[in-house]
Each structure stands twice: as C-alpha cells, then as structure tokens.
Design an enzyme around this catalytic site. Structure first.
Site, short mmCIF file in Angstrom:
data_model
loop_
_atom_site.label_atom_id
_atom_site.label_comp_id
_atom_site.label_asym_id
_atom_site.label_seq_id
_atom_site.Cartn_x
_atom_site.Cartn_y
_atom_site.Cartn_z
N ASP A 139 0.51 -1.06 -0.09
CA ASP A 139 -0.33 -0.43 0.35
C ASP A 139 1.70 1.31 -0.43
O ASP A 139 1.53 1.58 0.85
CB ASP A 139 -0.52 -0.53 1.20
N ARG A 194 0.33 4.12 1.48
CA ARG A 194 0.36 4.77 2.18
C ARG A 194 0.98 4.38 3.09
O ARG A 194 1.14 5.06 4.52
CB ARG A 194 -1.24 4.60 2.83
N CYS A 230 -6.61 -1.94 5.12
CA CYS A 230 -5.93 -2.12 3.66
C CYS A 230 -7.21 -3.33 2.76
O CYS A 230 -7.95 -3.33 2.87
CB CYS A 230 -5.70 -3.61 4.69
ZN LIG Z 1 -2.54 -3.21 2.53
#
Ligand SMILES: [Zn+2]
Length: 237
Positions: free
Chosen positions: A48, A50, A105
């Site tokens: 991810d 982020r 997530c």
């Molecule tokens: Zn994730």
C-alpha cells in the site's frame, strides 16, 4: 503537490530537490551510504502506497531492509519473502523483524468480500480468506466495516507471526543472537504504529539479546526507535 498527469516528471524533479537538500544538510550522507548497508530492522509490510516503512518510521535510507507485498501475507512457500528473510537475517544480521499490517487494507477488504477479483489476486489472497473463514463469527459480529477490516488485518499479522516463528532461519537467530520478532499495525488515520504483542516481545525469547528490561533501541541518523514489550515509539533528535 503537483502530482497529476506528469507525476513521473514531478517525482524525478522531487528526487533532484531531495538529493540536493540531503547533500546540503550532510555532505557525507550519500558518500557514506554508498559504502554499504547495515540496517538493524527487517520490515515486512503491505505494498500500500500509504505505508512507506522508512518514511512512517521517520528513518533514513540505510535504516530498514524491506519486503512488501499485497496485504503483507507471509507465505512459507513464497521464495521472494523467504529470500529477503534469509538475506536480512543471515547476511545483514538485522536485530529486529517487524511484521506490519495496516488499517484500511484493500487486501483485507477484498478478502472479506465474496467477490472474485480475477487474475492471480484471488490466489494470492487465499491465506487471508482462510483466516477470514476461520474467524467468521468474530468478524461478522463487528458492525463497523472499517473496524472489521482492521480486525482481519490484526488476525493476518498474528498468522504471519506464526509462520515467521516457525521459519528455521528466524528460529536459529532468536536462539543464537536474540533476534526480536515484532507484530505491529499501522493506523493510517493517525500515522501511529501499535504493537500487537505477538512474536518474541512477550514470549521471553530474549536470550542473548542486548535488551534490558524488555527495551531495545534502534538509532537512525535523525531519531531513534524504541521497542518495548508494551509497544514501540519513535523519538526524533
Ligand atoms: Zn494493505
């Protein structure tokens, strides 16, 4: 931020500015970095965008060795994960292995759904779906979808830690030199990482470790990361 259509052009110019700033701040930074790496942390996290480990830890290039994949799934037969673990532990001799899941997530959200994603993604997320199925009652009792995703992410980290603790390379390093294995969750909404308490942190497997009172400190160039049995914290110098 000028990230839009020309995001790659922007990224390259941003790199030039960053490299200039770092070199100005410390002329020795890049020449020293070029001589080699000796990170003390192996980070296993989600791909991810982020969750960029070095950034969210407030550390610097050279501080963290990394493997990230979708939903930070630790699969014992994944040669990619295994190679990173072996190199980090046997060659770089890292002191900490940190498995980190995160809130919101997408992999956990997908695993909670019965929708087929397509391609290789359904196969990749199968372990996470198995965790969902094994904990269906608990997960379905959570009304709030965001909280349900966080709970599945926690269960996924717990399962990943079990795989890590059964890994021979990790077992030997815990026994021989006090390697520590940490389970964490990154809350994107607050930027904070919390310790989930699985791994060696609470297991008393600290034989041969330099830790005192269950505390261990990893120093970066501009701050330090303190691991305690009740959590981890970052101190900026
Ligand atoms: Zn994730």
């Amino acid at each position: 931020m000028g990230i839009s259509e020309d995001s790659f052009v922007y990224a390259l110019s941003s790199n030039q500015a960053w490299a200039g700033y770092k070199a100005h701040q410390n002329p020795d930074f890049f020449p020293r970095l070029a001589t080699g790496q000796s990170p003390e942390i192996l980070w296993l996290g989600c791909s991810d965008s982020r969750c960029p480990e070095t950034v969210i830890l407030g550390l610097q290039p050279g501080d963290v060795f990394v493997h990230r994949n979708i939903a930070n799934i630790i699969s014992p037969t994944d040669i990619n994960t295994s190679a990173v673990i072996e190199y980090a532990i046997d060659q770089l001799r890292v002191k900490h292995v940190v498995l980190c899941g995160h809130s919101a997530c997408g992999g956990a959200a997908a695993a909670l759904s019965d929708q087929r994603i397509g391609g290789v993604l359904d196969t990749w997320l199968t372990p996470l779906k198995a965790i969902r199925n094994a904990n269906k009652d608990e997960l379905m009792a959570i009304r709030d979808e965001k909280a349900r995703i966080v709970r599945l992410a926690e269960l996924n980290v717990e399962a990943g830690i079990k795989v890590l603790m059964a890994n021979m390379t990790i077992q030997e390093a815990i026994r021989d030199r006090g390697l520590q294995v940490h389970s964490t969750l990154f809350d994107i909404g607050s930027g904070r990482i919390r310790d989930l308490g699985f791994g060696t942190a609470k297991g008393g497997a600290k034989r041969g470790s330099s830790a005192t009172n269950g505390t261990d400190v990893v120093r970066g160039n501009h701050g330090m990361l303190v691991f305690r049995s009740d959590g981890a914290s970052m101190h900026v110098q």
